[in-house]
Design an enzyme around this catalytic site. Structure first.
Site, PDB file in Angstrom:
ATOM      1  N   HIS A   1       0.843  -1.181   0.074  1.00 55.90           N
ATOM      2  CA  HIS A   1      -0.129   0.053   0.069  1.00 55.90           C
ATOM      3  C   HIS A   1       0.819   1.217   0.214  1.00 55.90           C
ATOM      4  CE1 HIS A   1      -3.630  -2.281   1.809  1.00 55.90           C
ATOM      5  NE2 HIS A   1      -2.679  -3.077   2.304  1.00 55.90           N
TER       6      HIS A   1
ATOM      7  N   GLU B   1       2.363  -0.824   4.375  1.00 55.69           N
ATOM      8  CA  GLU B   1       2.268   0.309   3.838  1.00 55.69           C
ATOM      9  C   GLU B   1       3.560   1.165   3.372  1.00 55.69           C
ATOM     10  OE1 GLU B   1      -0.611   2.211   3.344  1.00 55.69           O
ATOM     11  OE2 GLU B   1      -2.209   1.107   4.536  1.00 55.69           O
TER      12      GLU B   1
ATOM     13  N   HIS C   1      -2.699  -3.002  -3.378  1.00 51.36           N
ATOM     14  CA  HIS C   1      -3.954  -2.748  -3.012  1.00 51.36           C
ATOM     15  C   HIS C   1      -4.893  -2.588  -4.096  1.00 51.36           C
ATOM     16  CE1 HIS C   1      -6.686  -1.067   0.251  1.00 51.36           C
ATOM     17  NE2 HIS C   1      -7.129  -2.275  -0.010  1.00 51.36           N
TER      18      HIS C   1
ATOM     19  N   ASP D   1      -3.973   2.265  -4.614  1.00 47.75           N
ATOM     20  CA  ASP D   1      -2.627   2.375  -4.180  1.00 47.75           C
ATOM     21  C   ASP D   1      -1.593   1.110  -4.371  1.00 47.75           C
ATOM     22  OD1 ASP D   1      -4.454   1.702  -2.007  1.00 47.75           O
ATOM     23  OD2 ASP D   1      -2.633   1.410  -0.757  1.00 47.75           O
TER      24      ASP D   1
HETATM   25 ZN   LIG Z   1      -4.124   0.694   0.492  1.00 50.67          ZN
END
Ligand SMILES: [Zn+2]
Length: 190
Positions: free
Chosen positions: A38, A120, A156, A166
Site C-alpha cells: 500500500h 504501507e 492494494h 495504491d
Molecule cells: Zn491501501
C-alpha cells in the site's frame, strides 16, 4: 553469542514496534501466502510526520487538518509501515489479522485481510518511492518468507481493483521483482 530470533510471535526483530489495537485473530488454519503493498501519507502528500502511526493506533486528532474530516473515526492498521527514509515500523503481529485490505479478492480467495500481510509505504498514489523504501521492503519480503509461506505479492490496487489505486503507477514493480529475485509468478501481471 546468542542472536535475537528474526521473528517472535509474529513480531519482526528489525522493526520498531508500535502496537495497534486494530487487529483480530486470523481464521483457523489461515494460509498466509500474500503480501499486500500500500501507500499512505497524512495529510496526503506530506511526509515525515507522526499522523500515519497515530491513525494506526487511534491517536490521530481528527480536527488537526481539514482532510482528516474525510477519515474521521476510521479504524485501520497495517502490519508494517516503511517511511521515506526506509525506517520500518510494525504495528500488528504478522500472526494476527490487520485491517488494511477491506473488501478484496486475489488468487481466487476473498477477504485478503484473513491471510495476507499488509505493508504501507509512506507515499502518495502517482508519486515515486525512495530507494531506501525499496531496500527495506525487499529485505522485509525476504525475511517474511522465513516465517510464512509467501507465494504472492500485489498492490492494494490489484486486490481491490476499481476501489483502490495504491501504491499506484509510481511504484516500480520490476525493481521489487529484481530486488527480491522472486519469480514472475509471485507478482501481478505487470
Ligand atoms: Zn491501501
Amino acid at each position: 553469542m546468542a542472536h535475537e530470533p528474526l521473528w517472535h510471535q509474529g513480531w519482526y526483530a528489525k522493526a520498531q514496534h508500535l502496537a495497534s489495537p486494530n487487529f483480530g485473530p486470523r481464521p483457523q488454519g489461515a494460509h498466509i501466502d500474500l503480501i499486500v503493498v500500500h501507500s499512505i501519507s497524512l495529510p496526503p502528500g506530506q511526509y515525515g510526520g507522526p499522523e500515519v502511526l497515530q491513525l494506526f493506533t487511534n491517536q490521530l486528532d481528527w480536527n488537526a487538518h481539514p482532510y482528516f474530516e474525510h477519515i474521521r473515526g476510521l479504524e485501520v492498521s497495517a502490519h508494517f509501515f516503511i517511511r521515506r527514509d526506509g525506517s520500518l515500523w510494525q504495528c500488528v503481529s504478522a500472526d494476527d489479522r490487520a485491517w488494511h485490505a477491506g473488501a478484496s479478492s486475489y488468487r481466487g480467495r476473498s477477504n485478503c485481510n484473513d491471510d495476507s500481510i499488509g505493508i504501507e509505504l509512506e507515499g502518495l498514489e502517482g508519486d515515486t518511492f525512495e530507494p531506501a523504501q525499496y531496500l527495506a521492503l525487499a529485505q522485509l519480503c525476504k525475511d517474511l518468507t522465513q516465517a510464512y509461506p509467501i507465494a504472492h505479492i500485489a498492490g492494494h490496487e490489484h486486490i481491490a481493483p476499481g476501489r483502490k489505486q495504491d501504491p499506484g503507477p509510481g511504484f516500480d514493480w520490476p525493481r521489487l521483482r529484481q530486488d527480491t529475485a522472486w519469480s514472475d509468478q509471485c507478482f501481478p501481471l505487470i
